[in-house]
Motif scaffolding. Structure first.
Motif, PDB file in Angstrom:
ATOM      1  N   LYS A 109       0.830  -1.207   0.000  1.00 44.59           N
ATOM      2  CA  LYS A 109       0.000   0.000   0.000  1.00 44.59           C
ATOM      3  C   LYS A 109       0.866   1.258   0.000  1.00 44.59           C
ATOM      4  N   ASP A 112       2.510   1.584  -3.422  1.00 43.23           N
ATOM      5  CA  ASP A 112       1.545   2.077  -4.405  1.00 43.23           C
ATOM      6  C   ASP A 112       1.290   3.569  -4.225  1.00 43.23           C
ATOM      7  N   LYS A 113       1.197   4.003  -2.984  1.00 43.28           N
ATOM      8  CA  LYS A 113       0.974   5.429  -2.708  1.00 43.28           C
ATOM      9  C   LYS A 113       2.125   6.271  -3.236  1.00 43.28           C
ATOM     10  N   LEU A 115       4.296   5.505  -5.637  1.00 41.97           N
ATOM     11  CA  LEU A 115       4.496   5.424  -7.083  1.00 41.97           C
ATOM     12  C   LEU A 115       3.357   6.046  -7.882  1.00 41.97           C
ATOM     13  N   THR A 116       2.194   6.203  -7.277  1.00 42.86           N
ATOM     14  CA  THR A 116       1.046   6.733  -8.015  1.00 42.86           C
ATOM     15  C   THR A 116       0.718   8.176  -7.639  1.00 42.86           C
ATOM     16  N   SER A 117       1.507   8.784  -6.762  1.00 38.06           N
ATOM     17  CA  SER A 117       1.219  10.163  -6.350  1.00 38.06           C
ATOM     18  C   SER A 117       2.456  11.045  -6.459  1.00 38.06           C
TER      19      SER A 117
END
Length: 235
Positions: A109, A112-113, A115-117
Motif C-alpha cells: 500500500k 503504491d501510494k 508510485l502513483t502520487s
C-alpha cells in the motif's frame, strides 16, 4: 289500503332505478372511452447526480458519483491529510529482524501510494526500534556494546534497513526514503508484558508530504525531521 299502495310504489321505483343502471351499462360499447375526471400522474422526482438526494433539496448538485454525502446532498467532510498520508507498523519477534509475510500488504500500500502520487512530493520516513529488554541484551557483550556506541548495524537499524530495501526493490526511489535507528529511545508501551515488549520491537513507517516532514506540519511534530534527529540516528 293506502299503506300497501305506497309500499308498492316504492318497490316499483327501486326496480326502475336498477333497470336504468343496467341499461346505461349495456349501452357502453366495447373499447369505448368513458369520459370523466382526468387522472394526473406526477413525474418522477429527479436525482441528477445520483447521490440519493432529490434535486429540489440537493444543496450540492453535480456531486461526483461514489462520494459520501449528507442529507442535503453535499460531500461529507474529509480530513485531507488522512487521504495524503499513509502509515504502517511492522512488529518483530525478540532479537529478530525477519520481515514476516503478513506485513507485505501494508508495504504494498505504501509502495503504491509513493508510485502513483508523484505530484504530492511524498517521502517515506522509516524508524527502527528495539525494546528495552533487547537493548539490555545488546550491552551484555563487548562487541555489541561497541556496535551500540558506534551506531553500526544495531537491531533497530537492521529492521529499518530491511523495510527500506523492500521498498527500494519495489521501485520507490532511495532519495524519497528517510531512515532512522531509534534504538530503545522511543518506547510506546511498558515492557512488563510480552505484548508490550512486542509493540516496541517495531518499524514505524509513514508516507507524507516532504514539506510537512521537514517543517513539522500536518499532524504536529510527531513525524517531523527535527524530532527524529533528536532521538534517533539517521542512516
Amino acid at each position: 289500503m293506502a299503506k300497501k299502495l305506497c309500499e308498492t310504489i316504492v318497490v316499483l321505483v327501486s326496480v326502475l332505478a336498477l333497470l336504468g343502471c343496467q341499461t346505461s351499462l349495456k349501452n357502453i360499447e366495447p373499447n369505448q372511452i368513458i369520459e370523466g375526471t382526468p387522472i394526473t400522474l406526477l413525474p418522477e422526482a429527479p436525482d441528477s447526480d445520483v447521490v440519493g438526494v432529490l434535486d429540489d433539496i440537493d444543496h450540492c448538485p453535480n456531486t461526483p458519483k461514489n462520494v459520501s454525502v449528507d442529507e442535503l446532498g453535499c460531500p461529507m467532510p474529509v480530513d485531507l491529510m488522512d487521504l495524503i498520508t499513509m502509515d504502517m507498523r511492522i512488529f518483530f519477534e525478540r532479537n529478530s529482524n525477519e520481515l514476516q509475510s503478513k506485513y507485505f500488504p501494508e508495504l504494498e500500500k505504501v509502495t503504491d501510494k509513493m508510485l502513483t502520487s508523484p505530484d504530492l512530493d511524498l517521502v517515506v520516513v522509516l524508524s527502527g526500534h528495539t525494546s528495552e529488554p533487547e537493548a539490555l541484551q545488546l550491552t551484555m557483550t563487548g562487541e555489541n556494546l561497541k556496535q551500540r556506541a558506534g551506531g553500526q548495524f544495531q537491531l533497530g537499524r537492521k529492521r529499518a534497513q530491511l523495510v527500506k530495501s523492500y521498498l527500494i526493490n519495489k521501485g520507490v526511489p532511495t532519495s524519497k526514503i528517510y531512515s532512522f535507528d531509534c534504538a530503545d529511545n522511543m518506547q510506546v508501551t511498558p515492557n512488563d508484558t510480552e505484548e508490550g515488549t512486542l509493540m516496541n520491537q517495531r518499524v514505524y513507517g509513514k508516507a507524507l508530504p516532504a514539506y510537512d516532514f521537514f517543517n513539522g506540519q500536518g499532524h504536529g511534530q510527531m513525524d517531523s525531521f527535527d524530532r527524529y534527529k533528536a532521538f534517533c540516528q539517521q542512516f
